[in-house]
Scaffold this motif. Sequence first.
Motif, PDB file in Angstrom:
ATOM      1  N   UNK A  25     -21.839   6.507 -17.717  1.00 12.94           N
ATOM      2  CA  UNK A  25     -21.364   5.936 -18.971  1.00 12.94           C
ATOM      3  C   UNK A  25     -21.926   4.564 -19.262  1.00 12.94           C
ATOM      4  N   UNK A  26     -21.698   4.110 -20.502  1.00 12.72           N
ATOM      5  CA  UNK A  26     -22.253   2.850 -20.987  1.00 12.72           C
ATOM      6  C   UNK A  26     -21.675   1.650 -20.243  1.00 12.72           C
ATOM      7  N   UNK A  27     -20.355   1.650 -20.044  1.00  9.78           N
ATOM      8  CA  UNK A  27     -19.712   0.512 -19.377  1.00  9.78           C
ATOM      9  C   UNK A  27     -20.294   0.294 -17.986  1.00  9.78           C
ATOM     10  N   UNK A  28     -20.406   1.377 -17.232  1.00  9.26           N
ATOM     11  CA  UNK A  28     -20.972   1.291 -15.887  1.00  9.26           C
ATOM     12  C   UNK A  28     -22.400   0.756 -15.940  1.00  9.26           C
ATOM     13  N   UNK A  29     -23.198   1.254 -16.869  1.00  8.58           N
ATOM     14  CA  UNK A  29     -24.600   0.838 -16.967  1.00  8.58           C
ATOM     15  C   UNK A  29     -24.712  -0.650 -17.294  1.00  8.58           C
ATOM     16  N   UNK A  30     -23.891  -1.137 -18.240  1.00 11.94           N
ATOM     17  CA  UNK A  30     -23.951  -2.552 -18.633  1.00 11.94           C
ATOM     18  C   UNK A  30     -23.512  -3.453 -17.475  1.00 11.94           C
ATOM     19  N   UNK A  31     -22.430  -3.081 -16.789  1.00 15.14           N
ATOM     20  CA  UNK A  31     -21.947  -3.909 -15.687  1.00 15.14           C
ATOM     21  C   UNK A  31     -22.922  -3.891 -14.507  1.00 15.14           C
ATOM     22  N   UNK A  32     -23.562  -2.753 -14.295  1.00 12.85           N
ATOM     23  CA  UNK A  32     -24.592  -2.683 -13.257  1.00 12.85           C
ATOM     24  C   UNK A  32     -25.783  -3.550 -13.631  1.00 12.85           C
ATOM     25  N   UNK A  33     -26.176  -3.521 -14.893  1.00  9.54           N
ATOM     26  CA  UNK A  33     -27.287  -4.355 -15.350  1.00  9.54           C
ATOM     27  C   UNK A  33     -26.971  -5.836 -15.165  1.00  9.54           C
ATOM     28  N   UNK A  34     -25.728  -6.237 -15.470  1.00 12.25           N
ATOM     29  CA  UNK A  34     -25.316  -7.629 -15.266  1.00 12.25           C
ATOM     30  C   UNK A  34     -25.421  -8.000 -13.790  1.00 12.25           C
ATOM     31  N   UNK A  35     -24.900  -7.118 -12.920  1.00 11.15           N
ATOM     32  CA  UNK A  35     -24.900  -7.392 -11.478  1.00 11.15           C
ATOM     33  C   UNK A  35     -26.324  -7.494 -10.929  1.00 11.15           C
ATOM     34  N   UNK A  36     -27.179  -6.557 -11.326  1.00 14.76           N
ATOM     35  CA  UNK A  36     -28.564  -6.549 -10.827  1.00 14.76           C
ATOM     36  C   UNK A  36     -29.329  -7.768 -11.331  1.00 14.76           C
ATOM     37  N   UNK A  37     -29.108  -8.140 -12.597  1.00 16.17           N
ATOM     38  CA  UNK A  37     -29.777  -9.327 -13.159  1.00 16.17           C
ATOM     39  C   UNK A  37     -29.338 -10.588 -12.418  1.00 16.17           C
ATOM     40  N   UNK A  38     -28.045 -10.721 -12.171  1.00 20.81           N
ATOM     41  CA  UNK A  38     -27.542 -11.893 -11.430  1.00 20.81           C
ATOM     42  C   UNK A  38     -28.106 -11.918 -10.013  1.00 20.81           C
ATOM     43  N   UNK A  55     -21.209  -5.767  -2.141  1.00 16.78           N
ATOM     44  CA  UNK A  55     -21.339  -4.491  -2.859  1.00 16.78           C
ATOM     45  C   UNK A  55     -19.968  -3.942  -3.243  1.00 16.78           C
ATOM     46  N   UNK A  56     -18.998  -4.076  -2.324  1.00 19.01           N
ATOM     47  CA  UNK A  56     -17.655  -3.592  -2.612  1.00 19.01           C
ATOM     48  C   UNK A  56     -17.014  -4.318  -3.784  1.00 19.01           C
ATOM     49  N   UNK A  57     -17.189  -5.644  -3.848  1.00 20.74           N
ATOM     50  CA  UNK A  57     -16.629  -6.411  -4.958  1.00 20.74           C
ATOM     51  C   UNK A  57     -17.280  -6.033  -6.285  1.00 20.74           C
ATOM     52  N   UNK A  58     -18.592  -5.807  -6.252  1.00 13.77           N
ATOM     53  CA  UNK A  58     -19.275  -5.388  -7.483  1.00 13.77           C
ATOM     54  C   UNK A  58     -18.769  -4.016  -7.930  1.00 13.77           C
ATOM     55  N   UNK A  59     -18.554  -3.113  -6.990  1.00 17.42           N
ATOM     56  CA  UNK A  59     -18.017  -1.800  -7.342  1.00 17.42           C
ATOM     57  C   UNK A  59     -16.627  -1.936  -7.953  1.00 17.42           C
ATOM     58  N   UNK A  60     -15.805  -2.818  -7.385  1.00 16.86           N
ATOM     59  CA  UNK A  60     -14.471  -3.040  -7.951  1.00 16.86           C
ATOM     60  C   UNK A  60     -14.563  -3.668  -9.332  1.00 16.86           C
ATOM     61  N   UNK A  61     -15.663  -4.371  -9.603  1.00 14.17           N
ATOM     62  CA  UNK A  61     -15.882  -4.937 -10.927  1.00 14.17           C
ATOM     63  C   UNK A  61     -16.442  -3.934 -11.924  1.00 14.17           C
ATOM     64  N   UNK A  62     -16.783  -2.736 -11.451  1.00  9.28           N
ATOM     65  CA  UNK A  62     -17.214  -1.675 -12.371  1.00  9.28           C
ATOM     66  C   UNK A  62     -18.684  -1.341 -12.348  1.00  9.28           C
ATOM     67  N   UNK A  63     -19.471  -1.970 -11.463  1.00  4.89           N
ATOM     68  CA  UNK A  63     -20.909  -1.684 -11.414  1.00  4.89           C
ATOM     69  C   UNK A  63     -21.367  -1.466  -9.990  1.00  4.89           C
ATOM     70  N   UNK A  64     -22.672  -1.489  -9.793  1.00  5.81           N
ATOM     71  CA  UNK A  64     -23.247  -1.427  -8.444  1.00  5.81           C
ATOM     72  C   UNK A  64     -24.480  -2.336  -8.416  1.00  5.81           C
TER      73      UNK A  64
END
Length: 298
Positions: free
Chosen positions: A84-97, A129-138
Motif C-alpha cells: 500500500x501507499x502508506x507503507x511505501x511512503x514511510x519506507x521511502x522516508x526511512x530509507x532516505x533518512x 529495524x524494529x522501531x522503523x517497522x513499528x513506525x509503519x515502514x522498513x
Amino acid sequence: MTTKHRTDIIEWKRVLNVGNILLIITGVALAVLAMKGFMIPNHFIDGGVTGISILLHAMFHVNISFLVISINLIFIYLGYKRIGKTFAVQTAIAVTLLSIGLIFVNINSITKDKLLIAIFGGILIGSGMGLVIRGGGVIDGAEVVAVFTRRKTGFSNSEIIMLINTVIFCVAAFQFGIETTMYCIITYFTATRATHYVVDGIEEYTAMNIVSSQQEEVKSFLVNEMGKGITVYKGERGYLPGSFEIKTETQIIVTIITRLEIKQIQDALLKIDPKAFIYVQSIKEAAGGILKLKAHAK
C-alpha cells in the motif's frame, strides 16, 4: 468529498503521524550507529539489503548511501504495489533518512573485538529495524521480496529470506573469510531477535485457553477481577486412554492477555481449579473488544 479523497486523507494522516515519524527517526539513528560504528569499518554484514549494500561497498567501493537508496527503490515500488501507499511512503522516508545519516554522520569504529561487533552491532541494527517497522515502514526490502514472491514460488516468507541470506553469506565468505562470516551470522541472528522483540514488545499478546470444571468461577475471575474479555467455545472433554467412550460437554474459555500476566493468571486459576487444563498460544496481533477500549482510554 469522495470516498477516494477521504481514504487519501486518512492515509496521509497515518504517514504524518508524529509518533510514527519519531519511531522511524529513532530507528534510523540506531541503524546508522550500528552500521557506521560497528559494521562497515569492520566488514561485518547483516542479511537482506543492508548486507548486500555493505558487501558491494566493500567489494567495489561504491558509495554505501547510494547503494542503500538505489537497491531499496525497487522494494519501495514492490511494497507500494503489494502492501500500500502508506507503507511505501514511510519506507521511502526511512530509507532516505538512513542514506542521509550514512553520508553525514561520521563515527570512528567503536571496537575491534569481533564478538562485541557481532552482538552490539546486531542489537542496534535489529532494534532500529524494529522501531522503523513499528513506525509503519522498513529499511530493508528483503521482507517485501518475501511477501511479493511467496505466492509465485510456494515458499514461506522465512524460507525465501533464508535463501536470500544464504547467498549473501556465501559471497561474504569468499570476500571476508570464513571466520568473519561466521561472526556475521551471529550479527544477523542477534539483529533478528532484537527486531522481533522490539516489534512484538514486552507485552506481546497471548491467547490463554482454559478447560475447567469450575467454569463460572473462572469466567467471573477473568471478567470481574482481571477486567479481561473472554470468548467461550462449546466443546467436549474426555476421550482418555482406558476410558475413550467417556465424554462430557464442556466450555473452552479463551482470553487474550500479555505474556507478563501469564504466571499471575495461571496461578490464580489453579487455585480455583487445581485440575484445570490451561494452554497458551502466542499471537501476532490483537485488536478490538476490551483491548481496543483500553487503548482508547489511555
